[in-house]
Design an enzyme around this catalytic site. Structure first.
Site, PDB file in Angstrom:
ATOM      1  N   LYS A  15       0.824  -1.210   0.000  1.00  0.00           N
ATOM      2  CA  LYS A  15       0.000   0.000   0.000  1.00  0.00           C
ATOM      3  C   LYS A  15       0.864   1.269   0.000  1.00  0.00           C
ATOM      4  CE  LYS A  15      -2.319  -0.932   3.816  1.00  0.00           C
ATOM      5  NZ  LYS A  15      -1.705  -2.210   4.231  1.00  0.00           N
ATOM      6  N   ARG A  88      -9.543   0.718   8.557  1.00  0.00           N
ATOM      7  CA  ARG A  88      -9.121  -0.628   8.922  1.00  0.00           C
ATOM      8  C   ARG A  88     -10.217  -1.377   9.667  1.00  0.00           C
ATOM      9  NH1 ARG A  88      -3.232   0.702   8.966  1.00  0.00           N
ATOM     10  NH2 ARG A  88      -2.039  -1.203   9.214  1.00  0.00           N
ATOM     11  N   ARG A 122      11.749  -5.165   5.197  1.00  0.00           N
ATOM     12  CA  ARG A 122      11.432  -3.783   4.851  1.00  0.00           C
ATOM     13  C   ARG A 122      12.326  -2.825   5.629  1.00  0.00           C
ATOM     14  NH1 ARG A 122       5.361  -1.610   5.182  1.00  0.00           N
ATOM     15  NH2 ARG A 122       5.455  -2.005   7.423  1.00  0.00           N
ATOM     16  N   ARG A 155      11.214  -0.657  11.222  1.00  0.00           N
ATOM     17  CA  ARG A 155      10.126  -0.384  12.151  1.00  0.00           C
ATOM     18  C   ARG A 155      10.072  -1.474  13.209  1.00  0.00           C
ATOM     19  NH1 ARG A 155       4.868   0.749   8.515  1.00  0.00           N
ATOM     20  NH2 ARG A 155       3.960  -0.321  10.305  1.00  0.00           N
ATOM     21  N   ARG A 166      -0.073  -8.632  13.559  1.00  0.00           N
ATOM     22  CA  ARG A 166      -0.713  -7.640  12.678  1.00  0.00           C
ATOM     23  C   ARG A 166      -1.545  -8.338  11.595  1.00  0.00           C
ATOM     24  NH1 ARG A 166       4.280  -4.515  10.788  1.00  0.00           N
ATOM     25  NH2 ARG A 166       2.873  -3.266   9.526  1.00  0.00           N
TER      26      ARG A 166
HETATM   27  P1  AMP Z   1       0.784   0.950   9.054  1.00  0.00           P
HETATM   28  O1  AMP Z   1       1.940   1.857   8.882  1.00  0.00           O
HETATM   29  O2  AMP Z   1      -0.398   1.310   8.199  1.00  0.00           O
HETATM   30  O3  AMP Z   1       1.161  -0.503   8.920  1.00  0.00           O
HETATM   31  O4  AMP Z   1       0.284   1.136  10.566  1.00  0.00           O
HETATM   32  C1  AMP Z   1       1.126   0.851  11.662  1.00  0.00           C
HETATM   33  C2  AMP Z   1       0.312   0.732  12.937  1.00  0.00           C
HETATM   34  O5  AMP Z   1      -0.372   1.965  13.202  1.00  0.00           O
HETATM   35  C3  AMP Z   1      -0.789  -0.316  12.907  1.00  0.00           C
HETATM   36  O6  AMP Z   1      -0.310  -1.614  13.219  1.00  0.00           O
HETATM   37  C4  AMP Z   1      -1.750   0.232  13.971  1.00  0.00           C
HETATM   38  O7  AMP Z   1      -1.245  -0.010  15.277  1.00  0.00           O
HETATM   39  C5  AMP Z   1      -1.669   1.730  13.722  1.00  0.00           C
HETATM   40  N1  AMP Z   1      -2.672   2.168  12.712  1.00  0.00           N
HETATM   41  C6  AMP Z   1      -2.418   2.689  11.480  1.00  0.00           C
HETATM   42  N2  AMP Z   1      -3.559   2.961  10.828  1.00  0.00           N
HETATM   43  C7  AMP Z   1      -4.568   2.602  11.660  1.00  0.00           C
HETATM   44  C8  AMP Z   1      -5.988   2.601  11.558  1.00  0.00           C
HETATM   45  N3  AMP Z   1      -6.614   3.041  10.441  1.00  0.00           N
HETATM   46  N4  AMP Z   1      -6.698   2.141  12.626  1.00  0.00           N
HETATM   47  C9  AMP Z   1      -6.101   1.719  13.740  1.00  0.00           C
HETATM   48  N5  AMP Z   1      -4.766   1.653  13.901  1.00  0.00           N
HETATM   49  C10 AMP Z   1      -3.993   2.097  12.871  1.00  0.00           C
END
Ligand code: AMP
Length: 207
Positions: A15, A88, A122, A155, A166
Site C-alpha cells: 500500500k 481498517r 522492509r 520499524r 498484525r
Molecule cells: P501501518 O503503517 O499502516 O502498517 O500502521 C502501523 C500501525 O499503526 C498499525 O499496526 C496500527 O497499530 C496503527 N494504525 C495505522 N492505521 C490505523 C488505523 N486506520 N486504525 C487503527 N490503527 C492504525
C-alpha cells in the site's frame, strides 16, 4: 475534486509503495494513518504516547483516535487523495463514508508467507516515509534513503512476532471491508504479486 482512492490490503501488501507512486505520477495526496501516528510517537505527543502502546503490540489504535486524525486532514483537502492504511475497521469505513465519497477501493491481494518476507526485510525512511525492501527495492546506497538521504531504519513492528499479530488483526478487523466495499460496487481486486511497476499499471488501469 480529483480521484479519491482507498488502498486496502494486509500489512506488507504494498500500500505504501503504491500510494507513493500514485502521488508521484498522478499528484494524489498520500494520507497514511500509520505515518501520522509514527510522527506523533517520534514527537512524543500525548497522542503518540497513547498510540505507541497499541502499535508496539501490533494492535489497532482505537477508532475514535484515527477517525479524528483523518477528519482533521480531510477538511482541508481539495485535491484528489489516496488513503493508505485507513479505514481498517467497519466503524472507520462508516465514518469515512460520512465525510467524503470514495471513487475506488483497490484491494491488494498477497499471500501470508510473502507478506512476512516483505515486512521483515522492509526498511523505512523516518523523514520522508519512503519504503525500501532489502531484495526487491534496495536503496542505491546501503542504509540511506534515495529520496532525502536520511538513515533508514527497521520499524519495531516489522519484527516477525509482531508481523504475525498484525496479520491476525488484519484478518479479524479489516478483511470484512472487502465485502463492505464490494457491496458498494467500488472495489477492485489486484493481484499484489509481481514487480512494483506491474502492480502499479494494474491499479492505474482500474481507476
Ligand atoms: P501501518 O503503517 O499502516 O502498517 O500502521 C502501523 C500501525 O499503526 C498499525 O499496526 C496500527 O497499530 C496503527 N494504525 C495505522 N492505521 C490505523 C488505523 N486506520 N486504525 C487503527 N490503527 C492504525
Amino acid at each position: 475534486m480529483g480521484f479519491r482512492i482507498v488502498l486496502l490490503g494486509p500489512p506488507g501488501s504494498g500500500k505504501g509503495t503504491q500510494a507513493e507512486k500514485l502521488n508521484d505520477d498522478l499528484g494524489l495526496i498520500r494520507l497514511s494513518t500509520g505515518d501520522m501516528l509514527r510522527e506523533a510517537v517520534r514527537d512524543q505527543t500525548e497522542l503518540g504516547k497513547m498510540a505507541k502502546q497499541y502499535m508496539d503490540k501490533g494492535a489497532l489504535v482505537p477508532d475514535d483516535v484515527v477517525i479524528g486524525l483523518i477528519e482533521e486532514k480531510l477538511v482541508s483537502i481539495r485535491e484528489g487523495f489516496v488513503l493508505d492504511g485507513f479505514p481498517r475497521t467497519v466503524q472507520q469505513a462508516d465514518a469515512l463514508g460520512k465525510l467524503v465519497s470514495i471513487n475506488r477501493v483497490v484491494n491488494l491481494d498477497v499471500d501470508d508467507d510473502e507478506l512476512v518476507s516483505r515486512l521483515t526485510k522492509r526498511r523505512s525512511c523516518p523523514n520522508c516515509n519512503v519504503v525500501f525492501h532489502l531484495l526487491y527495492k534496495p536503496p542505491m546506497k546501503d542504509g540511506v534513503c534515495d529520496k532525502c538521504g536520511a538513515a533508514l531504519y527497521q520499524r519495531s513492528d516489522d519484527a516477525e512476532d509482531t508481523v504475525r499479530e498484525r496479520l491476525n488483526v488484519y484478518r479479524k478487523n479489516t478483511f470484512p471491508l472487502i465485502e463492505y466495499y464490494s457491496k458498494q460496487g467500488i472495489l477492485v481486486n489486484i493481484e499484489g504479486k509481481g514487480s512494483i511497476n506491474e502492480i502499479y499499471e494494474a491499479i492505474e488501469a482500474s481507476l
